[in-house]
Design an enzyme around this catalytic site. Structure first.
Site, short mmCIF file in Angstrom:
data_model
loop_
_atom_site.label_atom_id
_atom_site.label_comp_id
_atom_site.label_asym_id
_atom_site.label_seq_id
_atom_site.Cartn_x
_atom_site.Cartn_y
_atom_site.Cartn_z
CD GLU A 46 48.60 16.56 24.86
OE1 GLU A 46 48.72 16.77 26.08
OE2 GLU A 46 48.82 17.43 24.00
CB CYS A 79 52.21 16.24 23.66
SG CYS A 79 52.11 16.60 25.42
CB ALA A 149 28.41 43.11 41.07
NE ARG A 179 36.35 37.25 45.37
CZ ARG A 179 35.84 37.64 46.54
NH1 ARG A 179 35.79 36.78 47.56
NH2 ARG A 179 35.38 38.86 46.67
CG LEU A 199 39.63 40.53 48.22
CD1 LEU A 199 40.82 41.38 47.74
CD2 LEU A 199 38.41 40.80 47.36
CD GLU A 291 36.12 40.37 43.50
OE1 GLU A 291 35.28 40.79 44.33
OE2 GLU A 291 36.46 39.18 43.41
CB SER A 299 40.82 55.25 36.86
OG SER A 299 41.38 54.11 37.46
#
Ligand code: AOF
Ligand code: ZN
Length: 352
Positions: A46, A79, A149, A179, A199, A291, A299
């Site tokens: 703002e 703000c 994936a 990422r 990564l 990932e 787990s």
């Protein structure tokens, strides 16, 4: 509001622990100024829009902002005060700020001063944009997001000879944007050793490197000089996480000599992921994208360690000998939503 969302995204992944926020000032229905929050410690969206305007807004000016304006002193002043001082009579808001210090109070204060407040405009999109902040600010814990994936038959590896990339280029580009969004990424020691990932987030706008966790209960990656995570230019951003009880002095000395960080956690096999998340909270790491391979995914789901799921599913078959990533777990029904990313499906949503 659509433009304000676009502006907010200009700071994609760069505002932690703060949210991404965009603001647009209109006069007579025309955009006259824009702003976004670039970084924690810098002015809010703002205030940036008011600065860009550089004068008092006209009597009919409307402020559009993706997040409820703040009403407390943090690193920067409230703000709400700036909005009232500027004389806005109408404020259009996307999502409420789940920060318990705000959470509707900002809107109440504006209304109490006679400002017309419209809320919920593109509300879902505005809230979803800050899924990491929203979780962090309400719970004081990082958002742990599990990314898998898989093939259509739920495998995370392809039949021999078909390479490693399960999903297509659009899904891979999407993961690189994730990422860039998350302050930290995690993989298991098995994945670090088998795939030797970097990564980093790579895309049109260059390369960035989040904090990179190797979840390695028994420090079996010690001495693995070949791993990109231990030898690239970002290796000081790699943190190997293991159990203190399993830490050999010589292993710890090896990581230190490589310039890699180590967290030796006080815990056991069962509490490992929970203790790691608590340490992330202490270190003000607001979200982690995990990932996962099949063991870590299972787990995390079994122990409730995952708060959020991104499941990319490619229209092909996997390695018949590999385990399925959902083997032995039941996902909650109805929480995920589906979209298409190139030729792959993406199911995503909160798990709890
Ligand atoms: C807004 N506009 O652009 C942002 C807001 O330490 P500070 O002063 O930056 O305040 C951080 C808090 O302000 C943060 O936790 C969130 O509640 C809100 N962020 N609010 O009106 C903005 N970034
Ligand atoms: Zn603010």
């Amino acid at each position: 509001m659509r433009r304000a969302l676009e502006l907010a995204r200009q700071a994609w992944g760069r505002t932690h622990p703060n949210p991404m926020v965009g603001a647009v000032i209109t006069e007579g229905g025309q955009i006259v100024a824009e702003g976004f929050h670039a970084k924690a410690g810098e002015p809010h969206a703002e205030v940036m829009a008011l600065r860009a305007l550089g004068r008092k807004p006209a009597a009919d000016a409307v402020l559009h902002v993706t997040l409820e304006p703040c009403c407390t002193h943090g690193r920067t002043p409230p703000c709400v005060d700036a909005i009232l001082a500027a004389g806005f009579r109408t404020v259009v808001v996307g999502a409420r700020d789940p920060n318990p210090a705000h959470a509707g109070h900002g809107l109440e204060l504006l209304r109490a001063k006679g400002v017309a407040v419209v809320e919920g405009v593109l509300g879902e999109e505005c809230a979803e944009l800050n899924l990491i902040f929203n979780h962090w600010i309400a719970r004081g814990a990082p958002l742990i997001a599990l990314k898998v994936a898989s093939t259509l038959d739920g495998k995370l590896t392809l039949p021999a000879g078909q390479g490693r990339a399960i999903t297509g280029p659009a899904a891979q580009a999407y993961v690189h944007r994730l990422r860039r969004l998350f302050p930290a990424i995690a993989v298991s020691a098995d994945t670090a050793l088998a795939d030797n990932p970097r990564l980093t987030a790579r895309g049109d706008d260059g390369e960035t490197c989040p904090v990179r966790f190797v979840l390695d209960r028994h420090f079996k990656t010690a001495g693995r000089t070949g791993l990109n995570l231990f030898r690239d230019a970002h290796r000081t951003r790699t943190i190997v996480v293991g159990l203190g009880a399993a830490a050999k002095k010589s292993d710890l000395a090896w990581y230190e000599a490589e310039g890699v960080q180590v967290w030796s956690l006080v815990g056991d096999e069962a509490s490992f992921l929970q203790v790691w998340a608590e340490r992330c909270a202490q270190e003000k790491i607001t979200g982690v994208l995990v990932e996962a391979g099949p063991r870590l995914a299972a787990s995390m789901l079994a122990t409730g360690a995952a708060d959020y799921l991104y499941a990319f599913v490619a229209p092909r078959s996997g390695d018949p000998a590999a385990p399925g990533w959902q083997d032995g777990v039941t996902l909650p029904a109805g929480l995920l939503r589906a979209s298409l990313v190139g030729s792959d499906a993406l199911y995503q949503g909160r798990l709890r």
